[in-house]
Design a protein around this motif. Structure first.
Motif, PDB file in Angstrom:
ATOM      1  N   THR A 171       3.163   1.004   6.140  1.00  0.00           N
ATOM      2  CA  THR A 171       4.415   1.056   6.736  1.00  0.00           C
ATOM      3  C   THR A 171       5.563   0.421   5.886  1.00  0.00           C
ATOM      4  N   LEU A 172       5.131  -0.653   5.135  1.00  0.00           N
ATOM      5  CA  LEU A 172       6.373  -0.865   4.422  1.00  0.00           C
ATOM      6  C   LEU A 172       6.937  -0.130   3.375  1.00  0.00           C
ATOM      7  N   LEU A 181       8.827   2.588   5.104  1.00  0.00           N
ATOM      8  CA  LEU A 181      10.254   2.021   5.513  1.00  0.00           C
ATOM      9  C   LEU A 181      11.091   2.020   4.200  1.00  0.00           C
ATOM     10  N   ILE A 189      19.865   5.768   4.334  1.00  0.00           N
ATOM     11  CA  ILE A 189      20.662   5.420   5.559  1.00  0.00           C
ATOM     12  C   ILE A 189      21.630   4.102   5.210  1.00  0.00           C
ATOM     13  N   LEU A 240      12.270   5.331   3.558  1.00  0.00           N
ATOM     14  CA  LEU A 240      13.112   6.031   4.822  1.00  0.00           C
ATOM     15  C   LEU A 240      14.400   5.494   4.845  1.00  0.00           C
ATOM     16  N   LEU A 241      14.512   3.979   4.761  1.00  0.00           N
ATOM     17  CA  LEU A 241      15.864   3.194   5.186  1.00  0.00           C
ATOM     18  C   LEU A 241      16.888   3.540   3.928  1.00  0.00           C
ATOM     19  N   TYR A 272      30.152   3.271   3.508  1.00  0.00           N
ATOM     20  CA  TYR A 272      31.102   3.584   4.732  1.00  0.00           C
ATOM     21  C   TYR A 272      31.738   2.155   5.160  1.00  0.00           C
ATOM     22  N   ARG A 298       0.868  -1.365   0.085  1.00  0.00           N
ATOM     23  CA  ARG A 298       0.038   0.067  -0.192  1.00  0.00           C
ATOM     24  C   ARG A 298       1.054   1.185   0.090  1.00  0.00           C
TER      25      ARG A 298
END
Lengths: 310, 103
Positions: free
Chosen positions: A186-187, A190, A197, A193-194, A204, A182
């Motif tokens: 939430t997925l 994420l 990072i 967002l992730l 790194y 959807r």
């Protein structure tokens, strides 16, 4: 010191218990979960042995990636018809074979001379020539370059093996099913967002690998996980396996490694040798190409054989 | 000062340990998926948070401390997301059954 000794004892006991549970579990899913827990505990054991490079690789590849692959297998095996397991005689034979291997390994470990023969002084003496600060990277990319080169080729072969499971009409298509999530779920959240990072951490870990624990395999796994997350969140689709760009990325690592290694024949006098002045630059170049290729290979291993027609 | 910081570390890490223990007992004893999830998130949020808080004064510099806090935040993010996904899957599985949500 006693407290640390107790901690080690607890760790060993839990590792043995979890390993036994993984083998004894009747349910495939439970066995897989125990296997992942076992991998994480083994990573802790490597940390206790001061082998942080190995711990990172074990956590990322041994527990994480292998765990995901095994979960995929569990789902597939459940979907297909149950075949009867091996009979009692076969099971006894398998158990006896495993026990024999364990006994032989234990005997080999116990019969090692004390102090154990070590190449540590030789590595320490030769490391300044590579310009690296992390002895593990120096061993993997310089002193035992052969092993690493062959490992990356094995990964590529494994991927070809997975791809070759595709039926002819799907050859060249996209692996796996299209994931949909959807858009406000939430997925998907994420998945947005992730990745930044994850990309930062992956680059790194690759970059720090020349001087501290880290390197191409660990970084490659992190980048693969980022890519898979984006695919699972429905934000990106797995590329068709006939894509030329994808194939170039897959072979970039081994090709760059082989190219620089062959050039070593003429410049440094040995296959996979580096001229000392440029050693570090060349090794980091190889590592960069390897990181990309390993990331793509691992992600596509998880994605599986082509399932959608091109 | 040294003693106060040591005490702070011992208190926080122990409290974190208590939350991990409580969460483990909850995981084992609670009756259904949603309550078990509720127990599990306590370990990640408060348990790990208190352990990190207790270790902060023992770090060598601000950068190290920030790394620890970063690890906690990432664990929070992962735990919250996974809890949502597992809860959704559990709801879908029990939908329409007695005691479950409407289909």
């Amino acid at each position: 010191m006693t407290a640390l000794w107790l901690l080690d004892l607890c760790l060993v006991a839990v590792i043995l218990a979890v390993a036994l549970s993984a083998v004894a579990a009747r349910d495939l899913f439970a066995a897989t979960v125990f296997f992942v827990a076992y991998g994480l505990l083994i990573a802790l054991a490597w940390v206790r042995l001061d082998a942080v490079d190995v711990a990172l690789a074990e956590a990322a590849i041994g527990a994480g990636l292998t765990g995901v692959l095994l979960l995929g297998v569990t789902a597939r095996v459940h979907m297909e018809a149950r075949t009867p397991g091996p009979g009692r005689g076969m099971r006894l034979a398998i158990g006896a074979g495993c026990a024999a291997v364990s006994v032989a390994l234990a005997a080999a470990v116990l019969s090692l001379p004390v102090p154990a023969p070590s190449l540590v002084p030789a590595v320490e003496a030769a490391i300044p020539a590579t310009g690296l600060g992390n002895p593990v990277t120096a061993v993997l990319l310089a002193f035992r370059g052969y092993d690493t080169l062959l490992e990356t080729l094995v990964l590529l072969l494994a991927l070809l093996g997975v791809w070759s499971l595709a039926p002819d009409r799907l050859w060249g298509g996209r692996p796996g099913l299209r994931h949909r999530a959807r858009p406000e779920g939430t997925l998907a959240w994420l998945g947005r967002l992730l990745p930044p990072i994850g990309l930062l951490v992956g680059v790194y870990v690759f970059w720090i690998g020349s001087d501290q624990p880290g390197g191409a395999f660990q970084a490659g796994t992190i980048l693969a996980a980022v890519w898979l997350l984006a695919i699972m969140a429905g934000l990106s689709d797995a590329p068709p396996v006939r894509s030329l760009a994808l194939r170039l990325v897959l072979v970039a690592g081994p090709v760059v490694f082989l190219g620089i290694g062959t050039a070593g024949l003429f410049v440094a006098g040995a296959f996979l040798g580096y001229p000392p002045a440029a050693a570090k630059t060349l090794i980091v170049t190889v590592e960069a190409a390897l990181t990309l290729s390993i990331a793509a290979t691992l992600a596509l291993l998880v994605a599986g054989a082509p399932e959608r027609a091109p | 000062m040294r003693l106060a910081l040591d005490l702070f570390t011992i208190l926080c890490v122990s409290a974190g340990g208590v939350f991990f223990l409580a969460a483990t007992i909850g995981m084992l004893r609670f009756p259904d998926t949603l309550t078990r999830l509720h127990a599990l998130t306590k370990a990640d949020n408060l348990g790990l948070g208190l352990v990190v808080l207790g270790l902060l004064p023992r770090m060598e510099g601000v950068a190290e401390a920030l790394k620890l806090v970063g690890i906690w935040l990432l664990a929070l993010l992962a735990a919250a997301t996974v809890a949502q996904l597992v809860a959704r899957a559990a709801l879908r599985e029990t939908a329409g059954q007695p005691g479950g949500p409407p289909r």
